[in-house]
Design an enzyme around this catalytic site. Structure first.
Site, mmCIF file in Angstrom:
data_model
loop_
_atom_site.group_PDB
_atom_site.id
_atom_site.type_symbol
_atom_site.label_atom_id
_atom_site.label_comp_id
_atom_site.label_asym_id
_atom_site.label_seq_id
_atom_site.Cartn_x
_atom_site.Cartn_y
_atom_site.Cartn_z
ATOM 1 N N SER A 82 0.781 -1.294 -0.008
ATOM 2 C CA SER A 82 -0.050 0.152 0.013
ATOM 3 C C SER A 82 0.775 1.149 0.042
ATOM 4 O O SER A 82 0.433 2.428 -0.500
ATOM 5 C CB SER A 82 -0.864 -0.089 1.198
ATOM 6 O OG SER A 82 -2.320 0.223 0.836
ATOM 7 N N TYR A 260 -4.880 3.672 7.266
ATOM 8 C CA TYR A 260 -5.943 3.073 7.216
ATOM 9 C C TYR A 260 -6.990 3.696 8.170
ATOM 10 O O TYR A 260 -6.919 4.914 8.232
ATOM 11 C CB TYR A 260 -5.993 1.577 7.491
ATOM 12 C CG TYR A 260 -4.866 0.846 6.539
ATOM 13 C CD1 TYR A 260 -5.117 0.530 5.036
ATOM 14 C CD2 TYR A 260 -3.772 0.412 7.075
ATOM 15 C CE1 TYR A 260 -4.220 0.159 4.245
ATOM 16 C CE2 TYR A 260 -2.604 -0.463 6.070
ATOM 17 C CZ TYR A 260 -2.899 -0.315 4.919
ATOM 18 O OH TYR A 260 -2.047 -1.167 4.192
HETATM 19 N N1 GLU Z 1 -1.775 -5.081 -2.492
HETATM 20 C C1 GLU Z 1 -2.570 -5.124 -1.425
HETATM 21 C C2 GLU Z 1 -3.845 -5.042 -1.717
HETATM 22 O O1 GLU Z 1 -4.409 -4.228 -2.709
HETATM 23 C C3 GLU Z 1 -2.108 -3.776 -0.799
HETATM 24 C C4 GLU Z 1 -3.013 -3.543 0.624
HETATM 25 C C5 GLU Z 1 -2.133 -2.885 1.483
HETATM 26 O O2 GLU Z 1 -1.062 -2.758 1.661
HETATM 27 O O3 GLU Z 1 -2.880 -2.303 2.222
HETATM 28 O O4 GLU Z 1 -4.842 -5.829 -1.360
#
Ligand code: GLU
Length: 331
Positions: A82, A260
């Site tokens: 992310s 998040y």
């Molecule tokens: N590649 C991951 C996804 O899209 C990244 C998620 C993350 O690091 O929050 O689910």
């Protein structure tokens, strides 16, 4: 408040870091402090991530004057995940400009999980937040380039310029995620149904999955952060990667959305723009001063590295980085 953090004296946020030796000492102190925690769990929703060694831990700082610091596993590679969202967002802001990106993607926290579909529905298809998957996939779709291959090249080259070295794709991580990312494909299709994505949605997801699978180290993250701290110039290579205005806009988005659903908590405790990824990396940016990169695979329930948060919190307090911490001018 992160438990025990009151013991670290909170210095005010001033115009400069203390000298190199003092920073070096505090990086070592932050590492020792955070290493004591074994809380959290390694991510397993992307199958290959579950194989990570939970004990790995590194803390790196890159100063805007080019000074570097690092303790622990700062040279161990892991996937950007992310964290790529932050830097691809900056590249797209550079290409399209402030107003166009704001109109198409938005800048607000959805308050919902990073892979939420409900968030898209609740906002009538508007992605809102470029730091969670819907907004990030829509952002990747806006990368310069007339084909998915050209967009991928723009992402890889741009993220490498931030890091100051050519970043490579981790093929195993890419394949593991590409085989299990039905949810991201559904998100892209939903955006398409709302007319919010103008390229082939599955091709956009593929580029997004690749950018997430680029290999970095904690030391790279510190330099990438330092580039955003330094008005868009990589302090190690001297290359201008994005404009100072783009850095300002990107850091505002990171402050609101980088951790998040725990973004408010992070800002309250640490007071810095930052971005985490589910492989265990965190980048934090102290504007005008430094970038901090940490790596430790054990995550809190929202997907943020526990040791990374602790180490960054320690450095923020001890180095006087919290952008909200002041002291009276007349003492
Ligand atoms: N590649 C991951 C996804 O899209 C990244 C998620 C993350 O690091 O929050 O689910």
């Amino acid at each position: 408040m992160i438990a025990g953090m009151e013991q670290v004296a909170q210095r005010a946020c001033t115009g400069a870091l203390p000298g190199w030796d003092q920073v070096d000492l505090l990086v070592a102190e932050a590492y020792e402090y955070a290493r004591r925690s074994t809380d959290g769990a390694v991510a397993d929703y992307i199958p290959i991530l579950a194989q990570a060694d939970p004990e790995l831990f590194g803390v790196a700082v890159a100063e805007v004057d080019g000074g570097r610091h690092g303790v622990g596993d700062v040279g161990t590679e892991f996937s950007l995940q992310s964290i790529s969202k932050a830097f691809v967002y900056a590249l797209v802001c550079q290409a399209l400009g402030h107003d166009a990106v704001r109109e198409r993607i938005g800048v607000d926290n959805t308050g919902l999980a990073f892979d939420s579909v409900i968030a898209i529905e609740l906002n009538a298809g508007h992605p809102m937040n470029p730091m969670v998957n819907a907004g990030a996939i829509a952002t990747t779709a806006l990368l310069p380039g007339g084909s998915p291959g050209a967009k991928w090249e723009a992402a890889r080259a741009g993220l490498s310029a931030f890091a100051g070295r050519p970043l490579e794709l981790d093929d195993d991580v890419y394949r593991s995620e590409a085989a299990t990312n039905q949810r991201n494909r559904a998100i892209a299709r939903l955006l398409e149904s709302y007319g919010r994505i103008e390229v082939d949605p599955l091709a956009a997801v593929d580029v997004y999955t690749r950018q997430c699978a680029l290999r970095v180290t904690a030391a790279d993250l510190a330099v990438m952060g330092a580039t955003l701290a330094d008005g868009g110039v990589n302090p190690v290579t001297g290359e201008r990667v994005v404009s100072a205005t783009v850095c300002r806009d990107t850091l505002a988005v990171l402050a609101a959305n980088g951790l998040y659903q725990r973004s408010g908590e992070w800002l309250f405790d640490i007071g810095l723009p930052g971005k985490s990824g589910v492989a265990g990396g965190i980048v934090a940016v102290s504007p005008g001063k430094a970038g901090i990169g940490t790596f430790s695979p054990r995550l809190d329930p929202a997907g943020n590295s526990v040791r990374g948060k602790l180490a960054t919190a320690h450095l923020s307090r001890a180095l006087g980085l919290n952008i909200f911490a002041s002291a009276p001018w007349r003492r």
